[in-house]
Design a protein around this motif. Structure first.
Motif, PDB file in Angstrom:
ATOM      1  N   CYS A 133      13.016  -2.012   3.409  1.00 57.18           N
ATOM      2  CA  CYS A 133      12.597  -1.667   2.037  1.00 57.18           C
ATOM      3  C   CYS A 133      11.355  -0.776   2.012  1.00 57.18           C
ATOM      4  O   CYS A 133      11.145  -0.027   1.055  1.00 57.18           O
ATOM      5  CB  CYS A 133      12.365  -2.927   1.209  1.00 57.18           C
ATOM      6  N   CYS A 134      10.521  -0.874   3.067  1.00 55.30           N
ATOM      7  CA  CYS A 134       9.289  -0.087   3.075  1.00 55.30           C
ATOM      8  C   CYS A 134       9.262   0.964   4.188  1.00 55.30           C
ATOM      9  O   CYS A 134       8.220   1.555   4.487  1.00 55.30           O
ATOM     10  CB  CYS A 134       8.083  -1.017   3.170  1.00 55.30           C
ATOM     11  N   CYS A 178       4.676  -5.133   5.717  1.00 54.99           N
ATOM     12  CA  CYS A 178       6.135  -5.182   5.584  1.00 54.99           C
ATOM     13  C   CYS A 178       6.749  -4.215   6.591  1.00 54.99           C
ATOM     14  O   CYS A 178       6.466  -3.018   6.571  1.00 54.99           O
ATOM     15  CB  CYS A 178       6.597  -4.802   4.177  1.00 54.99           C
ATOM     16  N   HIS A 195       8.801  -4.633  -3.780  1.00 56.34           N
ATOM     17  CA  HIS A 195       9.250  -3.785  -2.659  1.00 56.34           C
ATOM     18  C   HIS A 195      10.594  -4.233  -2.119  1.00 56.34           C
ATOM     19  O   HIS A 195      11.388  -3.423  -1.648  1.00 56.34           O
ATOM     20  CB  HIS A 195       8.183  -3.759  -1.548  1.00 56.34           C
TER      21      HIS A 195
HETATM   22 ZN   LIG Z   1       8.966  -3.876   1.963  1.00 53.68          ZN
END
Ligand SMILES: [Zn+2]
Ligand SMILES: [Zn+2]
Ligand SMILES: [Zn+2]
Length: 296
Positions: A44-45, A40, A265
């Motif tokens: 978000c990560c 990812c 996530h």
């Molecule tokens: Zn993510």
């Protein structure tokens, strides 16, 4: 007579105070694959937070701690639970055979902690899966773990007085059935359902159940439709937005019992300043946070 009954009352009071030391603790809040998720590269990560682990609850107890699910993050999670409990004795309850919920058992084996007869509680298909497949069956052969069967809807009273009752839920049951758990302490009851397909597919009624418990830690995997770039019907969960639309009809005192857990996530509600999260919190709903302790 009076002296005897006064003594008994006093003893009962002391006993209940002793038992009420048990607490439930949140040890992880994320979906099976955690965050950062492999490959990812999205926002978000991009900013990993400390103690951001896969969904997991613990019961803090000085005689024997209880761990609900053996996640890929079991190493820091169990260490946190045992530190807070002040014991090295523990039992594990498993919900189902998806990677975020049982693969942490690998850390109990010969290549790792090499534990001795740790009690593992689960439903029949889950137990069969462990007993028939490597590397999990080696944990049994070497007696790193011992299996204890559970039955749907039948509470198991443990030595520490806590009652644990599994409840079957609809989910993608490729390798095992899936359960949630009622966790009943001397004073309070929690419901833990990290994974369920949709509330409408369940024979139980979540709207009727929340008022009967003190805490409801429920599936908050995705916030809304369209959140991931693949058909979301392949991985059904009640969207947080759907759960709120349903549960907002409860009185505020009941809405305050709800904690969303098992967040993917991609779920924007992982950020405290997300508008959708703030609106949910304004209605009384919570999002589970690592380290949160509540009385049992
Ligand atoms: Zn993510
Ligand atoms: Zn899961
Ligand atoms: Zn699952």
């Amino acid at each position: 007579m009076r002296t005897n009954s006064t003594y008994l009352l006093f003893a009962a009071l002391l006993f209940s105070i002793g038992l009420s030391g048990q607490k439930l603790v949140v040890l992880g809040t994320l979906q099976d694959a955690g965050s950062p998720q492999l490959l990812c590269e999205k926002e978000c990560c991009a900013h990993p937070k400390p103690n951001d682990y896969v969904s997991c609850l613990g019961v803090i107890d000085s005689t024997r701690a209880l761990l609900f699910d053996a996640t890929p993050d079991i190493v820091p999670q169990l260490s946190e639970l045992l530190n807070r409990s002040g014991t090295d004795r523990f039992s594990i309850f498993l919900t189902h055979a998806h990677v975020g919920h049982y693969t942490g058992l690998m850390h109990l084996g010969r290549e790792a902690a090499n534990t001795r007869k740790v009690p593992v509680y689960a439903m029949p298909r889950m137990l069969e899966f462990l007993a028939k497949n490597g590397p999990w069956n080696q944990l049994l052969k070497l007696q790193n773990i011992v299996l204890n069967g559970l039955e749907n809807g039948v509470p198991r009273t443990l030595d520490n007085g806590v009652k644990v009752e599994p409840v079957l839920v609809p989910h993608r049951d490729e390798y095992s059935e899936t359960v949630g758990y009622y966790i009943k302490g001397p004073n309070k009851t929690a419901l833990y359902i990290p994974d369920i397909d949709k509330w409408t597919e369940w024979e139980e009624n979540i709207l009727g159940l929340v008022p009967t418990v003190d805490y409801a830690f429920i599936d908050g995997t995705f916030f809304a439709d369209g959140e991931i770039p693949r058909p979301m019907s392949e991985v059904p969960h009640p969207f947080v937005s759907e759960s709120i639309a349903l549960l907002k009809h409860l009185p505020e005192a009941d809405r305050k019992k709800v904690y969303f857990i098992h967040l993917n996530h991609s779920n924007p509600a992982r950020e405290a300043n997300f508008e959708g999260r703030k609106a949910a919190e304004a209605l009384g709903f919570h999002f589970a946070e690592f380290g949160l302790e509540v009385d049992l």
